[in-house]
Every structure is written in structure tokens, then in C-alpha cells.
Design an enzyme around this catalytic site. Structure first.
Site, mmCIF file in Angstrom:
data_model
loop_
_atom_site.group_PDB
_atom_site.id
_atom_site.type_symbol
_atom_site.label_atom_id
_atom_site.label_comp_id
_atom_site.label_asym_id
_atom_site.label_seq_id
_atom_site.Cartn_x
_atom_site.Cartn_y
_atom_site.Cartn_z
ATOM 1 N N ASP A 67 0.818 -1.214 0.316
ATOM 2 C CA ASP A 67 0.041 0.254 0.067
ATOM 3 C C ASP A 67 0.865 1.371 0.144
ATOM 4 O O ASP A 67 2.054 1.070 0.149
ATOM 5 C CB ASP A 67 -0.993 0.014 0.897
ATOM 6 C CG ASP A 67 -0.041 -0.524 2.835
ATOM 7 O OD1 ASP A 67 1.204 -0.373 1.983
ATOM 8 O OD2 ASP A 67 -0.519 -1.340 3.264
ATOM 9 N N ASP A 136 -7.563 -2.604 14.386
ATOM 10 C CA ASP A 136 -8.912 -2.698 14.095
ATOM 11 C C ASP A 136 -8.831 -3.715 13.587
ATOM 12 O O ASP A 136 -10.122 -4.551 12.687
ATOM 13 C CB ASP A 136 -9.116 -1.326 12.942
ATOM 14 C CG ASP A 136 -8.898 -1.265 12.296
ATOM 15 O OD1 ASP A 136 -7.798 -2.236 11.267
ATOM 16 O OD2 ASP A 136 -9.270 -0.455 11.076
ATOM 17 N N HIS A 138 -7.289 -4.488 10.821
ATOM 18 C CA HIS A 138 -6.966 -4.401 8.947
ATOM 19 C C HIS A 138 -5.446 -5.337 8.248
ATOM 20 O O HIS A 138 -4.377 -5.815 9.120
ATOM 21 C CB HIS A 138 -7.053 -3.227 8.292
ATOM 22 C CG HIS A 138 -6.415 -2.496 8.500
ATOM 23 N ND1 HIS A 138 -6.021 -0.838 9.162
ATOM 24 C CD2 HIS A 138 -4.457 -2.615 8.577
ATOM 25 C CE1 HIS A 138 -4.545 -0.245 9.726
ATOM 26 N NE2 HIS A 138 -3.853 -1.711 9.683
ATOM 27 N N GLU A 143 -9.773 -1.900 5.281
ATOM 28 C CA GLU A 143 -10.414 -1.733 7.057
ATOM 29 C C GLU A 143 -11.883 -2.946 7.050
ATOM 30 O O GLU A 143 -12.253 -3.081 5.868
ATOM 31 C CB GLU A 143 -11.078 0.024 6.608
ATOM 32 C CG GLU A 143 -9.046 1.177 6.742
ATOM 33 C CD GLU A 143 -8.474 1.074 7.772
ATOM 34 O OE1 GLU A 143 -8.371 -0.193 8.699
ATOM 35 O OE2 GLU A 143 -8.018 2.095 7.879
HETATM 36 C C1 F6R Z 1 1.248 -0.974 5.920
HETATM 37 C C2 F6R Z 1 0.135 -1.991 6.550
HETATM 38 C C3 F6R Z 1 -0.729 -1.490 7.409
HETATM 39 C C4 F6R Z 1 0.629 -2.181 8.896
HETATM 40 C C5 F6R Z 1 -0.753 -2.181 10.111
HETATM 41 C C6 F6R Z 1 0.564 -2.264 11.049
HETATM 42 O O1 F6R Z 1 1.749 -1.609 4.988
HETATM 43 O O2 F6R Z 1 -0.165 -2.257 5.270
HETATM 44 O O3 F6R Z 1 -1.708 -2.715 7.947
HETATM 45 O O4 F6R Z 1 1.247 -3.453 8.637
HETATM 46 O O5 F6R Z 1 -1.312 -0.870 10.296
HETATM 47 O O6 F6R Z 1 1.247 -1.325 11.484
HETATM 48 P P1 F6R Z 1 2.659 -1.111 12.770
HETATM 49 O O7 F6R Z 1 2.830 -2.287 12.208
HETATM 50 O O8 F6R Z 1 3.265 0.258 12.057
HETATM 51 O O9 F6R Z 1 1.388 -0.993 13.380
#
Ligand code: F6R
Length: 260
Positions: A67, A136, A138, A143
């Protein structure tokens, strides 16, 4: 799905990096699916060490990131292009032309998303996909209520994700509202999936993803439908798992069991 509980962040990162290295050693032209965020930093550090010290070779592999924030140019220090360059790409030998990170600044998002999907397919599909998990539930930026068969597309970030990621920006209003993200359906097509989670803040999301129903409210729960997914987590992230003893018993009884 296999749940592997490691004593701490470093042990979790090293184990996940080893699984990626195993794929690369078996298939030097492997296609890697990569993630950003705090969680995979230890994996990138360990892969960079393996490259430097053990000669792990990335010269024939291809990568696709999950992403990118919409509106941030690759030079912005909070863009995922920048993150990947600083934390991984500049420390290993993946050829620049083999690196793919979604564009946050394309003038035509639908066309770009379609191209990204086609490009993954043209490269033979993703051999191993690295994932974190949002508080959450994801995966990538899928989301709650994202379709479990979704493909790469533009998504509006949930308020909880914006709040979680505000720590990287000067103020929460600076966090972009939109992101371009691989879909859940795109992710599920990877041959192997490795999800990492550490810290108490992820305990609920992990429990729901592993032991809850498959639901678009927790998009990581779709991984229950994937034939070869491993969750590498630390003790804090494992805190709410009802079957924790069972996962630990399996890990103890079957270390290094061969892939079925
Ligand atoms: C990042 C991504 C997100 C993160 C998630 C956790 O490329 O796709 O899904 O893996 O938001 O983020 P952290 O690791 O910062 O807690």
C-alpha cells in the site's frame, strides 16, 4: 493457519525473516510481498544482516508493496516509498526495476490499480507475503467492511487507523485520508503468508483474526481461508488467544515440521 508465539519482538522478527530467506534460497527469483509500519522493521533489519553477513541474494527477486498513502510523493519522509528505501531497499541488492510500490500520486487511480494487479500476475504471483495487522484487524489498508474478495483499489482510512498512524506525523490532520492498497483477494492469492504482531495493542485484533469468525469486520480473519499462513507473534499480542496452550504445544511437539 499456524500461530507461533515467540518470547519477544526480536525472536519473532528473526523467525519470520528466516521463512522469507528460505523461500529466496529455494527460489532465487521469488516474488516478495512487502509491508510497512513499525512491525516489520525487525524483519527488514534481519534480512539486511543476512544479505551483508551471509550473502543472502536478492538480485533476482521482485517485490510488491501492499500500500501507499494517496497524495504523498515518493520523496515525502512519511511515504511508504521512502520507508521502504530507507529501511530495506538501500540495504539489500534488489534491482530498482524489480521494485513495485503503489503510486500515491498517479493521475489515474483505477488504471494504476488494474496495472498493479496485472503486473503481479505477469511476475508469476506473490510467493511470500509479509503482513502486519492494524488494531482494527486490518491487513494492508483493508479496513473493516472491506470485501474479502477485494482487489487493489483506493480506500478511505478508518479513523482508528488515522489515529494509530498519527504518531508518525506532526499532527493527526497531516495523516492522509486515502490510501491505495492491495485487496484482501489479492493478498489471499499469495502462496505463503507471514503475519507479524507484537504488543498488547494488537492482542484483540490477533484473537479475533485467529479465533473469531471470518468477517469483513476483521479483514485479517480472511486468512483463515488461506492454506499456508503463519502468525508470528509475541507474548503480549498472544494474550487474548483462548487456544494459546494448544499453539505452544504444537510448536513444541513439531519444531520444523515439513510443509504438507
Ligand atoms: C502497512 C500495512 C498496515 C500495517 C498495520 C500495522 O503496509 O499494510 O496494514 O501493517 O497498520 O501497522 P504497524 O506495524 O505500524 O502497527
Amino acid at each position: 493457519m499456524e500461530v507461533i508465539i515467540k518470547p519477544d519482538y526480536d525472536a519473532m522478527s528473526v523467525a519470520a525473516a528466516q521463512q522469507i530467506a528460505d523461500v529466496l534460497n529455494r527460489k532465487p527469483n521469488a516474488v516478495l510481498g512487502l509491508a510497512t509500519g513499525s512491525t516489520p522493521l525487525g524483519v527488514y533489519k534481519e534480512l539486511a544482516r543476512m544479505h551483508r553477513v551471509e550473502g543472502l541474494d536478492f538480485s533476482r527477486c521482485t517485490s510488491f508493496n501492499l500500500d501507499e498513502y494517496v497524495g504523498l510523493p515518493a520523496s515525502h519522509d512519511q511515504s511508504y516509498h521512502y520507508f521502504m528505501r530507507e529501511n530495506f531497499f538501500k540495504h539489500v541488492n534488489i534491482p530498482a526495476q524489480n521494485i513495485h510500490v503503489p503510486s500515491g500520486t498517479t493521475s489515474n487511480f483505477p488504471a494504476f490499480c488494474q496495472w498493479y494487479e496485472e503486473r503481479i500476475e505477469a511476475c508469476g504471483g506473490i510467493d511470500i507475503q509479509l503482513l502486519g495487522i492494524g488494531s482494527d484487524g486490518h491487513i494492508a489498508f483493508n479496513e473493516p467492511t472491506s470485501s474479502l474478495s477485494s482487489r487493489t483499489r483506493l480506500k478511505t482510512l478508518a479513523k482508528q487507523t488515522i489515529d494509530d498512524n498519527a504518531r508518525f506525523f506532526e499532527k493527526s490532520e497531516d495523516v492522509p485520508i486515502y490510501a491505495i492498497t492491495m485487496g484482501v483477494g489479492t493478498i489471499l492469492e499469495a502462496d505463503e503468508i507471514v503475519l507479524l504482531a507484537n504488543g498488547a495493542g494488537k492482542a484483540d485484533a490477533v484473537a479475533q483474526a485467529v479465533e473469531g469468525p471470518v468477517t469483513s469486520m476483521i479483514t485479517a480473519s480472511a486468512l483463515q481461508m488461506h492454506p499456508y499462513t503463519k502468525f508470528y507473534i509475541d507474548g503480549d499480542a498472544a494474550a487474548n488467544l483462548k487456544m494459546r496452550e494448544y499453539y505452544e504445544w504444537i510448536s513444541m511437539k513439531k519444531p520444523g515440521a515439513p510443509r504438507a
